[in-house]
Design a protein around this motif. Structure first.
Motif, PDB file in Angstrom:
ATOM      1  N   GLN A 465       0.819  -1.210   0.000  1.00 22.99           N
ATOM      2  CA  GLN A 465       0.000   0.000   0.000  1.00 22.99           C
ATOM      3  C   GLN A 465       0.857   1.267   0.000  1.00 22.99           C
ATOM      4  O   GLN A 465       0.412   2.321  -0.472  1.00 22.99           O
ATOM      5  CB  GLN A 465      -0.929   0.003   1.213  1.00 22.99           C
ATOM      6  N   ASN A 467       3.549   1.570  -1.711  1.00 23.02           N
ATOM      7  CA  ASN A 467       4.346   1.549  -2.952  1.00 23.02           C
ATOM      8  C   ASN A 467       5.811   1.209  -2.683  1.00 23.02           C
ATOM      9  O   ASN A 467       6.715   1.706  -3.366  1.00 23.02           O
ATOM     10  CB  ASN A 467       4.258   2.891  -3.691  1.00 23.02           C
ATOM     11  N   ARG A 497       8.950   5.784   1.978  1.00 18.22           N
ATOM     12  CA  ARG A 497       7.892   4.791   1.761  1.00 18.22           C
ATOM     13  C   ARG A 497       7.903   3.719   2.851  1.00 18.22           C
ATOM     14  O   ARG A 497       6.855   3.203   3.240  1.00 18.22           O
ATOM     15  CB  ARG A 497       8.033   4.172   0.366  1.00 18.22           C
ATOM     16  N   THR A 517       7.189  15.085   1.976  1.00 21.65           N
ATOM     17  CA  THR A 517       7.624  14.913   0.575  1.00 21.65           C
ATOM     18  C   THR A 517       8.563  16.016   0.115  1.00 21.65           C
ATOM     19  O   THR A 517       8.977  16.020  -1.043  1.00 21.65           O
ATOM     20  CB  THR A 517       6.397  14.905  -0.362  1.00 21.65           C
ATOM     21  N   ALA A 526       5.920  11.353  -6.476  1.00 23.64           N
ATOM     22  CA  ALA A 526       4.669  10.825  -7.027  1.00 23.64           C
ATOM     23  C   ALA A 526       4.298   9.515  -6.344  1.00 23.64           C
ATOM     24  O   ALA A 526       3.132   9.281  -5.991  1.00 23.64           O
ATOM     25  CB  ALA A 526       4.817  10.628  -8.536  1.00 23.64           C
ATOM     26  N   LEU A 527       5.299   8.637  -6.137  1.00 20.98           N
ATOM     27  CA  LEU A 527       5.038   7.359  -5.468  1.00 20.98           C
ATOM     28  C   LEU A 527       4.620   7.587  -4.013  1.00 20.98           C
ATOM     29  O   LEU A 527       3.711   6.932  -3.502  1.00 20.98           O
ATOM     30  CB  LEU A 527       6.292   6.479  -5.526  1.00 20.98           C
ATOM     31  N   GLN A 529       3.330  10.385  -2.729  1.00 22.70           N
ATOM     32  CA  GLN A 529       2.030  11.050  -2.681  1.00 22.70           C
ATOM     33  C   GLN A 529       0.895  10.042  -2.853  1.00 22.70           C
ATOM     34  O   GLN A 529      -0.135  10.113  -2.155  1.00 22.70           O
ATOM     35  CB  GLN A 529       1.939  12.107  -3.800  1.00 22.70           C
ATOM     36  N   ASP A 530       1.097   9.100  -3.746  1.00 25.59           N
ATOM     37  CA  ASP A 530       0.086   8.064  -3.960  1.00 25.59           C
ATOM     38  C   ASP A 530      -0.085   7.233  -2.689  1.00 25.59           C
ATOM     39  O   ASP A 530      -1.201   6.873  -2.304  1.00 25.59           O
ATOM     40  CB  ASP A 530       0.496   7.181  -5.136  1.00 25.59           C
ATOM     41  N   ALA A 531       1.051   6.904  -2.045  1.00 25.14           N
ATOM     42  CA  ALA A 531       0.987   6.129  -0.801  1.00 25.14           C
ATOM     43  C   ALA A 531       0.314   6.934   0.311  1.00 25.14           C
ATOM     44  O   ALA A 531      -0.422   6.385   1.135  1.00 25.14           O
ATOM     45  CB  ALA A 531       2.396   5.715  -0.372  1.00 25.14           C
ATOM     46  N   LYS A 533      -2.040   9.157   0.010  1.00 29.01           N
ATOM     47  CA  LYS A 533      -3.490   9.169  -0.185  1.00 29.01           C
ATOM     48  C   LYS A 533      -4.125   7.953   0.475  1.00 29.01           C
ATOM     49  O   LYS A 533      -5.174   8.037   1.121  1.00 29.01           O
ATOM     50  CB  LYS A 533      -3.816   9.186  -1.680  1.00 29.01           C
ATOM     51  N   THR A 534      -3.469   6.787   0.294  1.00 31.18           N
ATOM     52  CA  THR A 534      -3.949   5.566   0.949  1.00 31.18           C
ATOM     53  C   THR A 534      -3.873   5.701   2.465  1.00 31.18           C
ATOM     54  O   THR A 534      -4.789   5.322   3.195  1.00 31.18           O
ATOM     55  CB  THR A 534      -3.108   4.354   0.496  1.00 31.18           C
TER      56      THR A 534
END
Length: 594
Positions: A465, A467, A497, A517, A526-527, A529-531, A533-534
């Motif tokens: 989750q 990344n 991460r 970040t 980007a990786l 930020q995506d993590a 959000k989760t």
């Protein structure tokens, strides 16, 4: 002598006694075995031999009378040596056992004191110095224990047995000897007190040297990339020269004390020489008693000679222990109230009510918040923005109770964070800072740090989750890869991460992201930020950011300026208002330049 030296010494003894009291049986056995060992081997043997000499001086005997005449003496000598050697081995055993047990307790005491101190405490100290102080604090106890066992307890024994055995036979001699030994002891103690402050200064210099070394090594990349090796060497050399200077002063003071006490020893041996030479003629002293006088005096003098070395070891031990003693005495700036309950967070509503807070550096107060108020409903994602020094990071530290406020209250689900235990508070808040905080352990251990009972499958799912699963599985040892000190074997994005995976696995109702970040490249960001959000889904979130793209999509943005809320609302509304946030946004997106 330093005015604080006696109190520091007393405080050191206080902490050492706390540990010793837990193992009082071992300590008592050590003292008793030492007393018995010295009594039998140093004083029992010469006493029996004096009886043998007196019997020999009475006249010769035939060969068939040897055992009947001297048999009791032979048996006594064998028994004395047998029991004395047994006491010696018991002394060794109890010494080892006590040192091992005390080392464990002292290490635990030091660790607890350091871990439970505030971040302000740690921010003002070298980590290497604290490690050095802990090590010296533990070794100083061992040094003190060994010094008490030898030579100080044998010195006490020498006085007791010399007086008890010789006083009835040669009282005048014993009086003169005791007066000289008392003078010796007083001179040694007086000079010991003078040297004590020199030892504390020498220990302080050693701690500073350790701190300089630790600071340079910990930041070796900055040293090398800045070409500042010579500068760091100059700092280290100055600290090293300070150590040499203070050690030299301590050395000369110790040598002076040694010369004075050696002169007193010569006087004592001169007195015994006169008494032994004329003792029989003047006082009718028997040959056996003359042998005892010389043997006991020589033994006592040797023991007192060791006082010089023993006091020097005392000085060094108390000096070495003084740093950690001061740390143990340091008041806890953030402490749990007696009987504080655990915090239970189910929703995650946060309230800052009438907060007043200032930093104190020396006697200078730096105000940060004055009557500050902020309400964050459960599940809301809030961004904190503003110029450096606005109070964003300070606010998160106050929420985590890394520092205590001077006025007001901070509530989570209506519970005052100051009334609950710190551990339960922080276990309810997942914290991801700008620089990921990783241990020199495996990746799996780092991810499961906030939830040590997690299964490997749960750890893998958290990594997925976040990344992080792909890069972890591509490592030669996968989740068993050692990250290195502070995670130096991983890139910045990989470390971050892993930290996010830790926060995911901890599954706390409240999440704090402090510039999580800002130090990453575009691909890593980007990786991450995506993590994130989760990670933020379904949690109350406080996001500190200078990079406004990080907070633009959040439910609400709070703009701080010098500890005040100057704007509060969603991104779109704040842009429309055209205030401080819009100004910051325009500068970052380039609209301001256009």
């Amino acid at each position: 002598m330093s005015r604080n030296a006696p109190s520091t010494t007393r405080r050191t003894l206080h902490y050492y006694w706390q540990v010793t009291r837990k193992h009082l049986g071992l300590f008592a056995a050590l003292m008793a075995s030492t007393f018995l060992f010295v009594a039998l081997l140093s004083y029992g043997n010469p006493y029996v031999m004096s009886l043998v000499v007196d019997r020999v001086s009475e006249g010769s005997i035939t060969s068939d009378q040897v055992f009947s005449t001297y048999g009791p003496y032979i048996v006594a000598l064998i028994a004395i040596n047998l029991v004395g050697q047994a006491a010696s081995k018991l002394q060794d055993y109890t010494m080892y056992k006590l040192e091992i047990a005390a080392a464990y307790d002292l290490a635990t005491m030091s660790f607890d004191a350091l871990c439970n101190q505030s971040m302000s405490f740690h921010s003002n100290r070298f980590g290497g110095t604290l490690v050095s102080q802990t090590s010296k604090f533990m070794s100083a106890y061992q040094q003190l224990l060994e010094t008490i066992t030898f030579p100080f307890l044998p010195v006490v024994c020498s006085v007791i047995f010399t007086c008890a055995i010789l006083a009835p036979r040669v009282p005048l001699y014993v009086v003169i000897l005791m007066v000289l030994l008392a003078i010796y002891a007083c001179v040694s103690y007086y000079m010991y007190k003078r040297i004590l402050s020199l030892n504390e200064k020498a220990a302080s210099a050693q701690n500073q040297l350790s701190g300089e070394l630790s600071d340079s090594v910990a930041n070796i990349l900055a040293v090398k990339t800045s070409g500042r090796e010579d500068y760091e060497r100059a700092l280290f050399d100055q600290a090293n020269r300070n150590v040499v200077e203070r050690d030299s002063k301590r050395m000369w003071a110790s040598l002076t004390r040694g010369i004075i006490t050696a002169a007193i020893t010569v006087v004592i041996m001169s007195v015994v020489a006169v008494f032994i030479a004329g003792g029989n003629a003047w006082f009718g002293i028997t040959p056996g008693t003359l042998v005892m006088m010389f043997t006991y005096t020589y033994t006592a003098t040797n023991q007192f000679n060791f006082i010089n070395n023993g006091l020097q070891r005392f000085n060094r031990a108390f000096g070495d222990a003084s740093g950690m003693t001061a740390t143990l005495d340091e008041p806890r700036l953030v402490a749990d109230k007696p009987g504080a309950p655990a915090m239970v967070v189910r929703e995650g509503t946060i309230d800052f009510q009438n907060i007043g807070f200032y930093y104190t550096d020396g006697n200078v107060k730096t105000p940060v918040f004055d009557d500050f108020n902020l309400h964050i409903p459960a599940g809301q994602r809030v961004g904190l923005v503003g110029l450096s020094g606005a109070g964003k990071t300070t606010l998160t530290k106050l929420l985590l109770r890394l520092s205590d406020i001077q006025d007001g209250r901070i509530l989570i689900d209506g519970q005052n964070v100051a009334d609950c235990t710190q551990q339960s508070l922080r276990r309810s808040i997942a914290y991801v800072p700008q620089e990921a905080l990783l241990f020199h352990r495996t990746i799996a251990e780092n991810i499961s740090y906030g939830r040590p009972d997690a299964t490997m499958e749960q750890i893998r799912e958290a990594a997925r989750q976040a990344n992080a699963l792909e890069f972890i599985e591509n490592l030669p040892q996968g989740f068993e890869t050692i990250t290195g000190e502070r995670g130096v074997k991983l890139s910045g994005g990989q470390r971050q991460r892993v930290a996010i995976a830790r926060a995911l696995l901890a599954d706390c109702p409240v999440l704090v992201l402090d510039e999580a970040t800002s130090a990453l490249d575009s691909e890593s960001e980007a990786l991450v930020q995506d993590a994130l959000k989760t990670l933020m889904r379904g949690r109350t979130c406080i996001v500190v950011a200078h990079r406004l793209s990080t907070v633009a999509s959040l439910d609400r943005i709070v703009v701080l300026d010098h500890g005040k809320v100057v704007e509060d609302g969603p991104h779109a509304e704040l842009i429309k208002v055209g205030g401080e946030y819009a100004h910051l946004w325009d500068r970052q997106t380039g609209a301001y330049l256009e």
